[in-house]
Design a protein around this motif. Structure first.
Motif, PDB file in Angstrom:
ATOM      1  N   ILE A 135      48.098  36.238  24.887  1.00 41.06           N
ATOM      2  CA  ILE A 135      46.979  36.772  25.643  1.00 41.06           C
ATOM      3  C   ILE A 135      47.189  36.534  27.127  1.00 41.06           C
ATOM      4  CG2 ILE A 135      44.524  36.436  26.158  1.00 41.06           C
ATOM      5  CD1 ILE A 135      44.035  36.010  23.260  1.00 41.06           C
ATOM      6  N   SER A 136      47.036  37.592  27.906  1.00 39.63           N
ATOM      7  CA  SER A 136      47.088  37.477  29.361  1.00 39.63           C
ATOM      8  C   SER A 136      45.661  37.570  29.872  1.00 39.63           C
ATOM      9  CB  SER A 136      47.949  38.595  29.951  1.00 39.63           C
ATOM     10  OG  SER A 136      47.787  38.657  31.361  1.00 39.63           O
ATOM     11  N   ALA A 137      45.121  36.472  30.383  1.00 41.00           N
ATOM     12  CA  ALA A 137      43.725  36.444  30.808  1.00 41.00           C
ATOM     13  C   ALA A 137      43.413  37.506  31.862  1.00 41.00           C
ATOM     14  CB  ALA A 137      43.353  35.048  31.303  1.00 41.00           C
ATOM     15  N   PRO A 138      44.236  37.672  32.913  1.00 43.26           N
ATOM     16  CA  PRO A 138      43.934  38.726  33.898  1.00 43.26           C
ATOM     17  C   PRO A 138      43.886  40.110  33.264  1.00 43.26           C
ATOM     18  CG  PRO A 138      45.537  37.181  34.783  1.00 43.26           C
ATOM     19  CD  PRO A 138      45.387  36.850  33.339  1.00 43.26           C
ATOM     20  N   TYR A 139      44.822  40.390  32.355  1.00 42.37           N
ATOM     21  CA  TYR A 139      44.836  41.695  31.693  1.00 42.37           C
ATOM     22  C   TYR A 139      43.571  41.900  30.860  1.00 42.37           C
ATOM     23  CZ  TYR A 139      46.073  45.284  28.278  1.00 42.37           C
ATOM     24  OH  TYR A 139      46.073  46.388  27.471  1.00 42.37           O
ATOM     25  N   VAL A 140      43.149  40.848  30.120  1.00 37.29           N
ATOM     26  CA  VAL A 140      41.955  40.965  29.286  1.00 37.29           C
ATOM     27  C   VAL A 140      40.708  41.186  30.143  1.00 37.29           C
ATOM     28  CG1 VAL A 140      40.450  39.712  27.689  1.00 37.29           C
ATOM     29  CG2 VAL A 140      42.936  39.596  27.408  1.00 37.29           C
ATOM     30  N   ILE A 141      40.614  40.470  31.268  1.00 32.83           N
ATOM     31  CA  ILE A 141      39.462  40.639  32.153  1.00 32.83           C
ATOM     32  C   ILE A 141      39.416  42.057  32.718  1.00 32.83           C
ATOM     33  CG2 ILE A 141      38.463  39.930  34.358  1.00 32.83           C
ATOM     34  CD1 ILE A 141      39.427  37.103  33.749  1.00 32.83           C
ATOM     35  N   HIS A 145      36.387  48.757  30.349  1.00 34.24           N
ATOM     36  CA  HIS A 145      35.648  49.227  29.165  1.00 34.24           C
ATOM     37  C   HIS A 145      34.149  49.278  29.442  1.00 34.24           C
ATOM     38  CE1 HIS A 145      34.751  49.794  24.891  1.00 34.24           C
ATOM     39  NE2 HIS A 145      33.794  48.895  25.051  1.00 34.24           N
ATOM     40  N   VAL A 146      33.611  48.228  30.063  1.00 37.77           N
ATOM     41  CA  VAL A 146      32.177  48.200  30.377  1.00 37.77           C
ATOM     42  C   VAL A 146      31.815  49.344  31.306  1.00 37.77           C
ATOM     43  CG1 VAL A 146      30.373  46.895  31.554  1.00 37.77           C
ATOM     44  CG2 VAL A 146      31.900  45.731  29.966  1.00 37.77           C
ATOM     45  N   ASN A 147      32.609  49.564  32.341  1.00 39.14           N
ATOM     46  CA  ASN A 147      32.298  50.612  33.310  1.00 39.14           C
ATOM     47  C   ASN A 147      32.447  52.012  32.716  1.00 39.14           C
ATOM     48  OD1 ASN A 147      31.761  48.670  35.208  1.00 39.14           O
ATOM     49  ND2 ASN A 147      33.705  48.867  36.286  1.00 39.14           N
ATOM     50  N   ALA A 148      33.377  52.164  31.768  1.00 36.68           N
ATOM     51  CA  ALA A 148      33.580  53.480  31.155  1.00 36.68           C
ATOM     52  C   ALA A 148      32.441  53.860  30.219  1.00 36.68           C
ATOM     53  CB  ALA A 148      34.911  53.502  30.403  1.00 36.68           C
ATOM     54  N   HIS A 149      31.763  52.855  29.662  1.00 36.24           N
ATOM     55  CA  HIS A 149      30.743  53.135  28.641  1.00 36.24           C
ATOM     56  C   HIS A 149      29.351  52.669  29.050  1.00 36.24           C
ATOM     57  CE1 HIS A 149      33.891  54.233  25.745  1.00 36.24           C
ATOM     58  NE2 HIS A 149      34.562  53.178  26.178  1.00 36.24           N
ATOM     59  N   ALA A 161      27.116  48.898  35.715  1.00 36.34           N
ATOM     60  CA  ALA A 161      28.544  48.914  36.011  1.00 36.34           C
ATOM     61  C   ALA A 161      28.926  47.672  36.801  1.00 36.34           C
ATOM     62  CB  ALA A 161      28.899  50.172  36.788  1.00 36.34           C
ATOM     63  N   ILE A 162      30.082  47.103  36.491  1.00 33.25           N
ATOM     64  CA  ILE A 162      30.585  45.923  37.195  1.00 33.25           C
ATOM     65  C   ILE A 162      31.248  46.380  38.497  1.00 33.25           C
ATOM     66  CG2 ILE A 162      32.155  43.949  37.072  1.00 33.25           C
ATOM     67  CD1 ILE A 162      31.849  44.036  34.037  1.00 33.25           C
TER      68      ILE A 162
END
Length: 288
Positions: A31-37, A43-47, A55-56
């Motif tokens: 897991i890459s934390a920066p990639y996951v963030i 994802h949040v902004n798209a939906h 939106a963030i």
């Protein structure tokens, strides 16, 4: 964490790493934390239109930016540092961490100003929501302190500035016409010791408090949230926001009482608690 076999690890990457012709690894392992963030924010902004989330804002967000806030929050919670250490399986190491942890977890001025401003904004919105509902003539709370809360909200509503275009609700009450901070200030003046809680709201009056009734007179300066008796205390008022938790506890108690193996003493305690809970859930489902 840094694994590619889902049969042996709880967390793994979705893209299986491979190897190049020279034997060097390709792809992303673990897991890459920066990639996951970044993926989460995208994802949040798209939906957000369908989920109702805001939106963030577009900004660079990295794991280390959460460390200070998380450490301060843990330091403010009772036994928060110990609980965090156990959760992270660092109990032994945590014993030796005290010399530096307390200094790092101390809130600095900038952090506290940011926190206090957001807390005040959230509290103002919640207080205004209660007042808005009350100005329609509807009850907003049940429980021992509900009548006192309603009376205080009514007094605050009576002090609101008159709207430019008066509108009355079907019940004859004047519609709310004030910005959230003004309304919140009025309610705070009426209820200076109002404490928001997960199970209820506390309209703190020390002489009526169940949580401190066994303490010496000089030790009743603030509510003891951990010893709260929300179904019995005359300072307690529950709203619809609290209903899901009360209903969930009622369901859990009923399920426990169905077990015939429960000892008599435990059964009596569960039945007493269920009676208290049902007093609140019945009022929440019928009166609000």
């Amino acid at each position: 964490m840094n694994a590619c076999h889902s049969t042996t690890h709880l967390f793994t990457t979705l893209s299986t790493p491979g190897t190049s012709g020279r034997g060097r690894g390709t792809g992303r392992r673990g897991i890459s934390a920066p990639y996951v963030i970044d993926t989460f924010i995208a994802h949040v902004n798209a939906h957000h239109h369908s989920t109702g989330l805001e939106a963030i804002p577009d900004a660079r967000v990295r794991p280390h930016q959460f460390r200070k806030t998380m450490s301060v929050i843990c330091a403010q919670e009772p036994d928060g540092e110990i609980a965090l250490g156990i959760q992270l399986k660092h109990a032994a190491r945590r014993i030796l961490a005290n010399p530096t942890t307390h200094a790092y977890a101390a809130p600095d001025g900038a952090w506290m100003r940011e926190f206090d401003d957001r807390l005040a904004t959230a509290a103002a919105a919640r207080l205004t929501g209660l007042l808005t509902t009350r100005t329609t003539g509807a009850p907003v709370a049940v429980g021992p302190a509900a009548a006192r809360l309603h009376a205080s909200l009514d007094r605050a509503a009576a002090q609101l500035p008159a709207p430019a275009y008066p509108q009355e609700t079907p019940t004859g009450h004047q519609a709310l016409a004030a910005d959230p901070r003004t309304a919140a200030d009025l309610i705070r003046a009426e209820l200076p010791e109002l404490h928001f809680g997960t199970l209820n709201h506390c309209l703190w009056q020390p002489e009526w408090a169940e949580c401190t009734n066994h303490l010496p007179d000089n030790d009743d300066g603030a509510p003891l949230i951990g010893a709260c008796q929300p179904a019995r205390c005359r300072n307690s008022a529950a709203t619809t926001d609290h209903a899901p938790i009360w209903l969930a506890e009622q369901h859990d108690l009923i399920e426990q009482l169905r077990d015939l193996r429960v000892p008599p003493a435990r059964r009596a305690a569960l039945q007493a608690r269920l009676a208290d809970v049902e007093n609140i859930t019945t009022a929440l489902t019928q009166d609000l």
